[in-house]
Motif scaffolding. Structure first.
Motif, short mmCIF file in Angstrom:
data_model
loop_
_atom_site.label_atom_id
_atom_site.label_comp_id
_atom_site.label_asym_id
_atom_site.label_seq_id
_atom_site.Cartn_x
_atom_site.Cartn_y
_atom_site.Cartn_z
N ALA A 53 11.47 1.36 19.50
CA ALA A 53 10.03 1.62 19.52
C ALA A 53 9.75 3.12 19.46
O ALA A 53 8.87 3.57 18.72
CB ALA A 53 9.40 1.01 20.76
N VAL A 54 10.50 3.90 20.22
CA VAL A 54 10.32 5.36 20.21
C VAL A 54 10.65 5.90 18.83
O VAL A 54 9.92 6.75 18.29
CB VAL A 54 11.18 6.02 21.31
N SER A 55 11.73 5.44 18.24
CA SER A 55 12.12 5.89 16.90
C SER A 55 11.04 5.55 15.87
O SER A 55 10.68 6.40 15.04
CB SER A 55 13.45 5.26 16.51
N LEU A 56 10.53 4.34 15.94
CA LEU A 56 9.46 3.93 15.01
C LEU A 56 8.22 4.80 15.21
O LEU A 56 7.62 5.26 14.23
CB LEU A 56 9.13 2.45 15.21
N MET A 57 7.85 5.05 16.47
CA MET A 57 6.67 5.88 16.73
C MET A 57 6.89 7.31 16.22
O MET A 57 5.97 7.94 15.70
CB MET A 57 6.33 5.88 18.21
N GLN A 58 8.11 7.82 16.32
CA GLN A 58 8.42 9.15 15.78
C GLN A 58 8.19 9.19 14.28
O GLN A 58 7.62 10.15 13.75
CB GLN A 58 9.86 9.55 16.11
N HIS A 59 8.64 8.15 13.58
CA HIS A 59 8.46 8.08 12.13
C HIS A 59 6.98 7.95 11.77
O HIS A 59 6.51 8.60 10.82
CB HIS A 59 9.25 6.92 11.53
N VAL A 60 6.24 7.13 12.52
CA VAL A 60 4.80 6.99 12.28
C VAL A 60 4.11 8.33 12.50
O VAL A 60 3.29 8.76 11.68
CB VAL A 60 4.20 5.90 13.19
N LEU A 61 4.45 9.01 13.59
CA LEU A 61 3.83 10.30 13.90
C LEU A 61 4.13 11.33 12.82
O LEU A 61 3.23 12.05 12.38
CB LEU A 61 4.31 10.80 15.26
N GLY A 70 2.43 0.05 11.86
CA GLY A 70 3.67 0.55 12.44
C GLY A 70 3.47 1.07 13.86
O GLY A 70 4.30 0.85 14.75
N HIS A 71 2.35 1.75 14.08
CA HIS A 71 2.01 2.24 15.43
C HIS A 71 1.89 1.05 16.38
O HIS A 71 2.47 1.04 17.47
CB HIS A 71 0.70 3.03 15.38
N ASN A 72 1.13 0.03 15.96
CA ASN A 72 0.94 -1.16 16.80
C ASN A 72 2.27 -1.87 17.07
O ASN A 72 2.50 -2.36 18.17
CB ASN A 72 -0.06 -2.11 16.15
N LEU A 117 0.79 -1.23 0.00
CA LEU A 117 0.00 0.00 0.00
C LEU A 117 0.82 1.28 0.00
O LEU A 117 0.27 2.35 -0.22
CB LEU A 117 -0.94 0.00 1.21
N GLY A 118 2.11 1.16 0.28
CA GLY A 118 2.97 2.34 0.36
C GLY A 118 3.09 2.82 1.80
O GLY A 118 2.21 2.61 2.63
N ARG A 119 4.20 3.49 2.09
CA ARG A 119 4.49 3.92 3.46
C ARG A 119 3.57 5.03 3.94
O ARG A 119 3.45 5.26 5.14
CB ARG A 119 5.94 4.39 3.55
N GLU A 120 2.90 5.72 3.03
CA GLU A 120 2.06 6.85 3.41
C GLU A 120 0.59 6.46 3.60
O GLU A 120 -0.22 7.28 4.02
CB GLU A 120 2.15 7.96 2.35
N HIS A 121 0.24 5.22 3.30
CA HIS A 121 -1.14 4.75 3.47
C HIS A 121 -1.44 4.58 4.96
O HIS A 121 -0.56 4.23 5.74
CB HIS A 121 -1.31 3.43 2.71
N SER A 122 -2.69 4.79 5.34
CA SER A 122 -3.04 4.74 6.77
C SER A 122 -2.87 3.34 7.38
O SER A 122 -2.54 3.23 8.56
CB SER A 122 -4.46 5.25 7.00
N LEU A 123 -3.07 2.28 6.62
CA LEU A 123 -2.94 0.93 7.19
C LEU A 123 -1.51 0.59 7.61
O LEU A 123 -1.30 0.14 8.73
CB LEU A 123 -3.48 -0.13 6.23
N PRO A 124 -0.51 0.80 6.75
CA PRO A 124 0.86 0.57 7.23
C PRO A 124 1.23 1.48 8.41
O PRO A 124 1.99 1.07 9.29
CB PRO A 124 1.73 0.87 6.01
N LEU A 125 0.66 2.68 8.45
CA LEU A 125 0.92 3.56 9.59
C LEU A 125 0.29 2.98 10.86
O LEU A 125 0.91 3.01 11.93
CB LEU A 125 0.38 4.97 9.31
N ASP A 126 -0.93 2.45 10.75
CA ASP A 126 -1.57 1.81 11.91
C ASP A 126 -0.76 0.61 12.38
O ASP A 126 -0.55 0.41 13.58
CB ASP A 126 -2.99 1.33 11.55
#
Length: 165
Positions: free
Chosen positions: A126-134, A105-107, A94-103
């Motif tokens: 985990a903090v780094s990943l959440m920063q990228h998701v945010l 990644g958040h999880n 779906l691509g990195r900008e799609h909401s599902l991969p972001l969800d």
């Protein structure tokens, strides 16, 4: 009633039946019957992947639902293993900008941070990943979107729980 009708008259429409079962699982979660929801979500995900493949959008939605139940049940190790497998699939499909991969990644960030056996490096990851998701959620969904705000709150919570540097 709707599920019975689907099974009786449209038994050939597996996708519609799986969508109806997803609603049942969501209701079970809302009623705090998360163990029952998890069992059903596992079944739904397996069938959807068998029918349409792991990269199908509905299969990825099902994967997200399943991961949320694992997190709610504090089965972080299992959630972590599953999310590490599915996150690159979601981004590729779906691509990195799609909401599902972001969800997803958040999880993944939550499961990694909360896992009982998480090392300090795991928590920093985990903090780094959440920063990228945010960052991506702010760009894609906007700063006022509830999912963006959830990522902000979870990132703040994670940072507060990190040991002093």
């Amino acid at each position: 009633a709707n599920l019975d009708l689907l099974r009786r008259y449209w038994s050939h429409d597996e996708d519609a039946i799986l969508s109806c079962l997803t609603l049942v699982a969501n209701c079970q979660t809302d009623l705090n019957r998360i163990d029952q929801a998890l069992d059903l979500e596992r079944e739904i995900y397996a069938k959807r992947v068998a029918l349409f493949g792991a990269e199908a959008e509905d299969a990825l939605i099902d994967a997200g639902n399943l991961s949320i139940s694992l997190i709610l049940l504090e089965r972080y190790g299992e959630a972590l293993q599953f999310l590490r497998e599915i996150h690159p699939v979601a981004e590729r499909a779906l691509g990195r900008e799609h909401s599902l991969p972001l969800d997803i990644g958040h999880n993944l960030a939550v499961a990694l941070f909360e896992h009982a056996e998480a090392s300090p490096d795991d928590r920093l990851e985990a903090v780094s990943l959440m920063q990228h998701v945010l960052k991506r959620r702010r760009r894609v969904l906007g700063p006022e979107h509830p999912r963006t705000q959830k990522s902000e709150a979870d990132l703040l919570r994670m940072r507060k729980r990190l040991p002093p540097a």
